[in-house]
Design an enzyme around this catalytic site. Sequence first.
Site, mmCIF file in Angstrom:
data_model
loop_
_atom_site.group_PDB
_atom_site.id
_atom_site.type_symbol
_atom_site.label_atom_id
_atom_site.label_comp_id
_atom_site.label_asym_id
_atom_site.label_seq_id
_atom_site.Cartn_x
_atom_site.Cartn_y
_atom_site.Cartn_z
ATOM 1 N N PRO A 11 0.793 -1.227 0.000
ATOM 2 C CG PRO A 11 -0.147 -1.124 2.120
ATOM 3 C CD PRO A 11 0.514 -2.068 1.160
ATOM 4 C CG ASN A 12 -0.313 4.432 1.191
ATOM 5 O OD1 ASN A 12 -1.213 5.007 0.594
ATOM 6 N ND2 ASN A 12 -0.465 3.918 2.402
ATOM 7 N NE ARG A 19 2.117 12.846 0.307
ATOM 8 C CZ ARG A 19 1.134 11.935 0.441
ATOM 9 N NH1 ARG A 19 0.209 11.837 -0.468
ATOM 10 N NH2 ARG A 19 1.102 11.156 1.494
ATOM 11 C CE1 TYR A 24 9.012 5.099 3.003
ATOM 12 C CE2 TYR A 24 7.606 7.044 2.834
ATOM 13 C CZ TYR A 24 7.971 5.870 3.474
ATOM 14 O OH TYR A 24 7.287 5.471 4.596
ATOM 15 C CG ASN A 75 8.497 -2.058 0.269
ATOM 16 O OD1 ASN A 75 7.934 -2.181 1.353
ATOM 17 N ND2 ASN A 75 9.081 -0.935 -0.115
ATOM 18 C CB ALA A 78 1.636 0.148 6.310
ATOM 19 C CG ASP A 88 -1.138 -17.291 8.026
ATOM 20 O OD1 ASP A 88 -0.174 -17.573 8.769
ATOM 21 O OD2 ASP A 88 -2.283 -17.071 8.454
ATOM 22 C CG HIS A 101 11.115 -2.509 4.561
ATOM 23 N ND1 HIS A 101 9.754 -2.327 4.435
ATOM 24 C CD2 HIS A 101 11.286 -3.696 5.176
ATOM 25 C CE1 HIS A 101 9.128 -3.359 4.961
ATOM 26 N NE2 HIS A 101 10.034 -4.212 5.419
ATOM 27 N NE ARG A 108 10.266 5.843 8.451
ATOM 28 C CZ ARG A 108 9.303 5.718 7.549
ATOM 29 N NH1 ARG A 108 9.339 4.718 6.686
ATOM 30 N NH2 ARG A 108 8.325 6.601 7.490
ATOM 31 N NE ARG A 112 6.928 4.358 9.709
ATOM 32 C CZ ARG A 112 5.863 4.511 8.910
ATOM 33 N NH1 ARG A 112 5.471 3.545 8.128
ATOM 34 N NH2 ARG A 112 5.192 5.647 8.898
HETATM 35 O O1 CA2 Z 1 10.538 1.848 3.784
HETATM 36 C C1 CA2 Z 1 9.694 1.197 3.162
HETATM 37 O O2 CA2 Z 1 9.883 0.738 2.047
HETATM 38 C C2 CA2 Z 1 8.302 0.986 3.787
HETATM 39 O O3 CA2 Z 1 7.894 -0.338 3.466
HETATM 40 C C3 CA2 Z 1 7.389 2.005 3.132
HETATM 41 C C4 CA2 Z 1 5.975 2.004 3.724
HETATM 42 C C5 CA2 Z 1 6.028 2.116 5.244
HETATM 43 O O4 CA2 Z 1 4.712 1.983 5.777
HETATM 44 C C6 CA2 Z 1 6.924 1.049 5.853
HETATM 45 O O5 CA2 Z 1 6.958 1.250 7.257
HETATM 46 C C7 CA2 Z 1 8.320 1.135 5.297
HETATM 47 C C8 CA2 Z 1 5.169 3.209 3.214
HETATM 48 C C9 CA2 Z 1 5.141 3.397 1.760
HETATM 49 C C10 CA2 Z 1 4.469 4.712 1.500
HETATM 50 O O6 CA2 Z 1 5.155 5.364 0.485
HETATM 51 C C11 CA2 Z 1 4.910 6.682 0.272
HETATM 52 C C12 CA2 Z 1 5.695 7.288 -0.671
HETATM 53 C C13 CA2 Z 1 5.511 8.626 -0.939
HETATM 54 C C14 CA2 Z 1 4.543 9.343 -0.271
HETATM 55 C C15 CA2 Z 1 3.761 8.728 0.672
HETATM 56 C C16 CA2 Z 1 3.935 7.372 0.932
#
Ligand code: CA2
Length: 149
Positions: A11-12, A19, A24, A75, A78, A88, A101, A108, A112
């Site tokens: 997700p996301n 952003r 990231y 990856n 969340a 599973d 990741h 962080r 997480r």
């Molecule tokens: O560090 C990573 O790759 C994560 O898997 C990224 C997830 C986060 O929930 C994990 O704790 C660590 C979040 C991805 C969201 O990506 C965004 C990118 C740009 C703007 C907003 C969110």
Amino acid sequence: MTKTIHVLNGPNLNLLGSREPETYGTQTLADIEAKLAAICKTHGVALQFRQSNHEGELVTWIQEAGKAGDPIIINAGAYSHTSIALIDAIKGTNAKVIEVHLSNIHARESYRHHSFISGAARGIIMGLGALGYELALTAIFADMAKSES
Ligand code: CA2
């Protein structure tokens, strides 16, 4: 012989590059896919690169890769920190899974720090941004070379 390498994004991650570049990076998911596709092409292996905001869809894709005996780079975003369904699914397959990741989840927020995926992963790469995906591919190719020799 592995025919396809599956890269699954949770997700996301479709928002990458738009952003939070300090966390990231600036590359989009399409940039990462293009880079991995070029590397896979040089190895004569297909790439299945996907992203979903839905847990069940990720479960289905893990099962699919597992049935085919293909390796997975995941990856789970969340869902890494919350999903027993994903773990599973991974445990239900014999698929070789590398967890990636972009950020260092241990540097962080405490929520997480734990990943359900890690316990079933062959390896974990984090904190190195998009390069982590390429390093995961390198690990898969090294394993493939070993099992073919
Ligand atoms: O560090 C990573 O790759 C994560 O898997 C990224 C997830 C986060 O929930 C994990 O704790 C660590 C979040 C991805 C969201 O990506 C965004 C990118 C740009 C703007 C907003 C969110």
